[in-house]
Scaffold this motif. Structure first.
Motif, PDB file in Angstrom:
ATOM      1  N   PRO A 522       0.844  -1.208   0.000  1.00 30.67           N
ATOM      2  CA  PRO A 522       0.000   0.000   0.000  1.00 30.67           C
ATOM      3  C   PRO A 522       0.874   1.252   0.000  1.00 30.67           C
ATOM      4  CG  PRO A 522      -0.789  -1.597   1.615  1.00 30.67           C
ATOM      5  CD  PRO A 522       0.527  -2.106   1.124  1.00 30.67           C
ATOM      6  N   ALA A 523       0.473   2.234  -0.755  1.00 30.57           N
ATOM      7  CA  ALA A 523       1.284   3.453  -0.880  1.00 30.57           C
ATOM      8  C   ALA A 523       1.541   4.097   0.474  1.00 30.57           C
ATOM      9  CB  ALA A 523       0.586   4.435  -1.829  1.00 30.57           C
ATOM     10  N   PHE A 524       0.516   4.049   1.362  1.00 32.03           N
ATOM     11  CA  PHE A 524       0.698   4.693   2.667  1.00 32.03           C
ATOM     12  C   PHE A 524       1.705   3.938   3.545  1.00 32.03           C
ATOM     13  CE2 PHE A 524      -2.746   1.677   3.332  1.00 32.03           C
ATOM     14  CZ  PHE A 524      -2.378   1.047   4.513  1.00 32.03           C
ATOM     15  N   ALA A 525       1.995   2.641   3.197  1.00 34.91           N
ATOM     16  CA  ALA A 525       2.921   1.855   4.008  1.00 34.91           C
ATOM     17  C   ALA A 525       4.348   1.880   3.462  1.00 34.91           C
ATOM     18  CB  ALA A 525       2.433   0.401   4.100  1.00 34.91           C
ATOM     19  N   ALA A 526       4.539   2.475   2.284  1.00 34.34           N
ATOM     20  CA  ALA A 526       5.876   2.485   1.680  1.00 34.34           C
ATOM     21  C   ALA A 526       6.882   3.183   2.595  1.00 34.34           C
ATOM     22  CB  ALA A 526       5.827   3.171   0.317  1.00 34.34           C
ATOM     23  N   GLY A 527       6.419   4.255   3.271  1.00 38.65           N
ATOM     24  CA  GLY A 527       7.315   4.967   4.188  1.00 38.65           C
ATOM     25  C   GLY A 527       7.793   4.082   5.324  1.00 38.65           C
ATOM     26  N   ARG A 528       6.934   3.166   5.773  1.00 39.35           N
ATOM     27  CA  ARG A 528       7.325   2.257   6.862  1.00 39.35           C
ATOM     28  C   ARG A 528       8.413   1.278   6.391  1.00 39.35           C
ATOM     29  NH1 ARG A 528       3.599   1.751  11.107  1.00 39.35           N
ATOM     30  NH2 ARG A 528       5.028   0.160  11.908  1.00 39.35           N
ATOM     31  N   VAL A 529       8.331   0.878   5.111  1.00 39.46           N
ATOM     32  CA  VAL A 529       9.355  -0.026   4.562  1.00 39.46           C
ATOM     33  C   VAL A 529      10.687   0.717   4.438  1.00 39.46           C
ATOM     34  CG1 VAL A 529      10.031  -1.428   2.558  1.00 39.46           C
ATOM     35  CG2 VAL A 529       7.648  -1.423   3.331  1.00 39.46           C
ATOM     36  N   ILE A 530      10.610   1.996   4.033  1.00 45.82           N
ATOM     37  CA  ILE A 530      11.846   2.786   3.874  1.00 45.82           C
ATOM     38  C   ILE A 530      12.426   3.174   5.233  1.00 45.82           C
ATOM     39  CG2 ILE A 530      12.808   4.941   2.961  1.00 45.82           C
ATOM     40  CD1 ILE A 530      10.583   4.785   0.783  1.00 45.82           C
ATOM     41  N   GLY A 531      11.557   3.625   6.137  1.00 47.18           N
ATOM     42  CA  GLY A 531      12.025   4.072   7.439  1.00 47.18           C
ATOM     43  C   GLY A 531      12.543   5.491   7.397  1.00 47.18           C
ATOM     44  N   LYS A 532      12.710   6.068   8.571  1.00 44.44           N
ATOM     45  CA  LYS A 532      13.182   7.459   8.661  1.00 44.44           C
ATOM     46  C   LYS A 532      14.609   7.559   8.133  1.00 44.44           C
ATOM     47  CE  LYS A 532      13.329  11.368  11.869  1.00 44.44           C
ATOM     48  NZ  LYS A 532      13.114  11.817  13.264  1.00 44.44           N
ATOM     49  N   GLY A 533      14.788   8.394   7.109  1.00 41.87           N
ATOM     50  CA  GLY A 533      16.114   8.555   6.527  1.00 41.87           C
ATOM     51  C   GLY A 533      16.631   7.275   5.870  1.00 41.87           C
ATOM     52  N   GLY A 534      15.722   6.366   5.493  1.00 41.89           N
ATOM     53  CA  GLY A 534      16.124   5.103   4.859  1.00 41.89           C
ATOM     54  C   GLY A 534      16.673   4.076   5.830  1.00 41.89           C
ATOM     55  N   LYS A 535      16.440   4.300   7.130  1.00 39.24           N
ATOM     56  CA  LYS A 535      17.015   3.407   8.142  1.00 39.24           C
ATOM     57  C   LYS A 535      16.501   1.976   8.021  1.00 39.24           C
ATOM     58  CE  LYS A 535      17.494   2.776  13.145  1.00 39.24           C
ATOM     59  NZ  LYS A 535      17.107   3.253  14.491  1.00 39.24           N
ATOM     60  N   THR A 536      15.170   1.824   7.863  1.00 43.63           N
ATOM     61  CA  THR A 536      14.592   0.472   7.818  1.00 43.63           C
ATOM     62  C   THR A 536      15.073  -0.301   6.603  1.00 43.63           C
ATOM     63  OG1 THR A 536      12.612   1.275   8.953  1.00 43.63           O
ATOM     64  CG2 THR A 536      12.442  -0.846   7.853  1.00 43.63           C
ATOM     65  N   VAL A 537      15.048   0.328   5.436  1.00 44.52           N
ATOM     66  CA  VAL A 537      15.451  -0.391   4.230  1.00 44.52           C
ATOM     67  C   VAL A 537      16.941  -0.742   4.272  1.00 44.52           C
ATOM     68  CG1 VAL A 537      16.039   1.577   2.737  1.00 44.52           C
ATOM     69  CG2 VAL A 537      15.036  -0.499   1.745  1.00 44.52           C
ATOM     70  N   ASN A 538      17.759   0.126   4.866  1.00 45.62           N
ATOM     71  CA  ASN A 538      19.185  -0.182   4.992  1.00 45.62           C
ATOM     72  C   ASN A 538      19.416  -1.374   5.929  1.00 45.62           C
ATOM     73  OD1 ASN A 538      20.022   1.837   3.248  1.00 45.62           O
ATOM     74  ND2 ASN A 538      20.228   3.380   4.878  1.00 45.62           N
ATOM     75  N   GLU A 539      18.681  -1.373   7.041  1.00 42.45           N
ATOM     76  CA  GLU A 539      18.793  -2.501   7.967  1.00 42.45           C
ATOM     77  C   GLU A 539      18.328  -3.797   7.311  1.00 42.45           C
ATOM     78  OE1 GLU A 539      16.523  -1.326  11.348  1.00 42.45           O
ATOM     79  OE2 GLU A 539      18.155  -0.160  12.254  1.00 42.45           O
ATOM     80  N   LEU A 540      17.283  -3.683   6.504  1.00 45.79           N
ATOM     81  CA  LEU A 540      16.740  -4.834   5.793  1.00 45.79           C
ATOM     82  C   LEU A 540      17.790  -5.410   4.835  1.00 45.79           C
ATOM     83  CD1 LEU A 540      14.005  -6.297   5.674  1.00 45.79           C
ATOM     84  CD2 LEU A 540      13.353  -4.771   3.799  1.00 45.79           C
ATOM     85  N   GLN A 541      18.493  -4.542   4.138  1.00 43.52           N
ATOM     86  CA  GLN A 541      19.521  -5.007   3.191  1.00 43.52           C
ATOM     87  C   GLN A 541      20.695  -5.639   3.926  1.00 43.52           C
ATOM     88  OE1 GLN A 541      19.363  -2.400  -0.776  1.00 43.52           O
ATOM     89  NE2 GLN A 541      19.911  -1.152   0.992  1.00 43.52           N
ATOM     90  N   ASN A 542      21.085  -5.051   5.051  1.00 43.44           N
ATOM     91  CA  ASN A 542      22.198  -5.625   5.820  1.00 43.44           C
ATOM     92  C   ASN A 542      21.843  -6.995   6.388  1.00 43.44           C
ATOM     93  OD1 ASN A 542      23.788  -3.355   5.373  1.00 43.44           O
ATOM     94  ND2 ASN A 542      23.093  -2.318   7.232  1.00 43.44           N
ATOM     95  N   LEU A 543      20.593  -7.133   6.828  1.00 50.25           N
ATOM     96  CA  LEU A 543      20.158  -8.393   7.433  1.00 50.25           C
ATOM     97  C   LEU A 543      20.021  -9.498   6.401  1.00 50.25           C
ATOM     98  CD1 LEU A 543      18.912 -10.073   9.791  1.00 50.25           C
ATOM     99  CD2 LEU A 543      16.699  -9.151   9.087  1.00 50.25           C
ATOM    100  N   THR A 544      19.443  -9.188   5.229  1.00 49.50           N
ATOM    101  CA  THR A 544      19.077 -10.229   4.261  1.00 49.50           C
ATOM    102  C   THR A 544      20.098 -10.465   3.165  1.00 49.50           C
ATOM    103  OG1 THR A 544      17.933  -8.657   2.806  1.00 49.50           O
ATOM    104  CG2 THR A 544      16.650  -9.630   4.614  1.00 49.50           C
TER     105      THR A 544
END
Length: 613
Positions: A522-544
């Motif tokens: 959902p478009a409104f949830a894309a920000g949650r996947v990215i995270g503040k300043g890209g923090k979540t997506v960066n952590e996701l890439q490091n983990l996986t």
């Protein structure tokens, strides 16, 4: 485990008496006899000699009016979870033994020990000391089909010492290195051990293979150092019965040739004129690599062995029987050579899959690939049967070889994929997901298969809808595979597609298969996947170890959804998908809570809650 304890020793017994007895029975020993009041100790040069002393002397040889009791000498600190059970009826089925052992606790391993006696010997490890002690108390001296079971502790080198390590007894050599497995070729396979040989034989020859009162099958087992299960009760009324042979590759081949010889002799005696081909059963996931690109591997085996080999079609596969029948025609000697080459290729494929799985499985904690049926597990006799799967979170008992034909122990279904999928499963049916997987355009034919058979079978096997979208242009280098299904189905389908591309050599021998997958959020949830300043997506890439991209400036589609791109090898892609779905599940739960709060009726202003001190 070569030190022996000799109990029930007469006060008149001397070291010379024991020397005479061991010499009389041709049992070697590597040190002096240490004779105490009522008992004695001695070292044997190897485990074979120690087992012979136990088998020949214990409860059978008398010295000065007392019948000797001989068993392994086990220090108290090593009396933990490991037992040895002797004098097991020779014709006893593993399934019966497993059931008996499971009455006293969780069996972590059960290995057959190769001995010269007619009866069987196994080494068993229980999960806890209390379970082992209970089994010892209940089984030692109990009767089983007119055989008296003998149970004793064996050293558990992994047991934590209860105090400072005691020095060795005077006059005794240090204990040898820990045993890494059972001593003989007839060792029962452990978890993910070398897969057995499975073959089909005409039902009319089963009686000849077993022999009068099981004499023939016992002789084959003893001569080839193998464990053989004839699945007589399966497929009642069928023209053929499966046989599972557990041993080393050499032991399996020797047993197979002996069985072929017996069938040939029985055919002559009964004037059976039809040709009796060798039929080998193999899990479908290995067959592609056995055949090779354009059938090269199979043609090579045929040419080198002088045989004709055919493989049952994919249409014969079902969700409940994922095995293909490999039919080999030729002389017995030629068929035996072909069996060695076929099984060599299958074992190589299996070991390759297991190595890849073990390297990556830590990426998805709690995931049990055996539960998914992607790799042959090890138990009942006819392949991983999905009908036997217990619900997520449930734990079944110890499997025998299976609990499918390839053997494996421990729970058959571990907690699946992630907390999000578990919670969904707990509510009923897991929520369906849609994944767009991009494959090389040239690989479309391999995925579809002849007349669409491969993609139909894959869809049925995985429990997912699998379609290939039309090409976006004449020169398109990639094609989109649309997979719709719950998490387990996604895992199965994507795993086989990754594997198929590797099997068909669309990636080099040393090249890792890396694909791009798209999921919509959902478009409104894309920000949650990215995270503040890209923090979540960066952590996701490091983990996986996957590349995760949420393209900026996307225009949401008609369902107000945007695309998340995931690139990487199979396990990296899977973990990234699961983590993103977990984030979405969390967003949905928060939405539901907010909606419930909004629907709650309000009855005037509420008094303020007192603040905690």
């Amino acid at each position: 485990m070569n030190k022996l304890y000799i109990g029930n020793v007469s006060a008149e017994a001397s070291e010379e008496d024991f020397e005479t007895i061991f010499e009389q029975w041709k049992i070697p020993h590597s040190g002096p006899f240490l004779v105490k009041t009522g008992y004695a100790f001695v070292d044997c040069p190897d485990e074979k000699a120690a087992m012979k002393a136990i088998d020949v002397l214990s409860g059978k040889v008398e010295l000065h009016g007392k019948v000797l009791e001989v068993e392994h000498s086990v220090p108290k600190r090593q009396r933990s979870c490991k037992l040895q059970i002797r004098n097991i009826p020779p014709h006893m089925q593993w399934e019966v033994l497993d059931g008996m052992l499971a009455q006293y606790g969780a069996v972590q391993s059960c290995e057959q020990v190769n001995t010269d006696t007619e009866t069987a010997v196994v080494n068993v490890r229980y999960a806890t000391k209390d379970q082992a002690r209970l089994a010892m108390e209940k089984l030692n001296g109990s009767m089983m089909e007119n055989y008296t079971l003998k149970v004793s502790y064996i050293p558990d080198e992994t047991a934590a010492p209860e105090g400072p390590p005691a020095g060795g007894r005077r006059g005794f050599n240090a204990r040898g290195p820990p045993r890494s497995g059972s001593p003989g070729l007839g060792a029962r396979p452990k978890v993910q051990s070398d897969i057995p040989l499975r073959m089909l034989v005409p039902t009319q020859f089963v009686g000849a293979i077993i022999g009068k009162e099981g004499a023939t099958i016992r002789n084959i087992t003893k001569q080839t150092h193998s464990k053989i299960d004839i699945h007589r009760k399966e497929n009642a009324g069928a023209a053929e019965k499966p046989i599972t042979i557990h041993s080393t590759p050499e032991g399996c081949s020797n047993a197979c040739k002996t069985i072929m010889d017996i069938m040939q002799k029985e055919a002559l005696d009964t004037k059976f004129t039809e040709e009796i081909p060798l039929k080998i059963l193999a899990h479908n996931s290995f067959v592609g690599r056995l055949i090779g690109k354009e059938g090269r591997n199979l043609k090579k085996i045929e040419q080198e062995t002088g045989t004709k080999i055919t493989i049952s079609p994919l249409q014969d596969l079902t969700l409940y029987n994922p095995e293909r029948t490999i039919t080999v025609k030729g002389s017995i000697e030629a068929c035996a050579k072909a069996e060695e080459e076929v099984m060599k290729k299958i074992r190589e494929s299996y070991e390759s899959d297991m190595a890849a799985m073990n390297l990556q499985s830590n990426l998805i904690p709690g995931l049990n690939l055996n539960a998914l049926g992607l790799f042959p597990t090890t138990a009942t006799g006819m392949g991983p049967s999905m009908s036997n799967i217990t619900p997520p979170g449930a734990h079944s008992g110890c499997s025998s070889f299976g609990c499918s034909p390839y053997g494996g122990e421990g729970p058959f279904w571990a907690p699946m994929l992630s907390a999000s999928s578990q919670s969904l499963a707990g509510q009923g049916h897991p929520e369906s997901e849609t994944v767009h997987l991009f494959i090389p355009a040239l690989a479309v034919g391999a995925i579809i298969g002849k007349q669409g058979q491969h993609i139909k079978q894959l869809s049925h096997f995985a429990g997912a809808s699998i379609k290939i979208a039309p090409a976006e242009g004449m020169d398109a280098k990639q094609r989109m595979v649309i997979i719709v299904g719950p998490p387990e189905a996604q895992f199965k389908a994507q795993c086989r597609i990754f594997g198929k591309l590797k099997e068909e050599n669309f990636f080099g021998p040393k090249e890792e298969v890396k694909l791009e997958a798209h999921i919509k959020v959902p478009a409104f949830a894309a920000g949650r996947v990215i995270g503040k300043g890209g923090k979540t997506v960066n952590e996701l890439q490091n983990l996986t170890c996957a590349e995760v991209v949420v393209p900026r400036d996307q225009t949401p589609d008609e369902n107000d959804q945007v695309i998340v791109k995931i690139s990487g090898h199979f396990f990296a892609c899977q973990l990234a998908q699961r983590k993103i779905q977990e984030i979405l599940a969390q967003v949905r739960r928060q939405q539901q809570q907010q909606q419930q709060q909004q629907l709650k009726p309000t009855s005037g202003p509420q008094p303020p809650m007192p603040r905690r001190k």
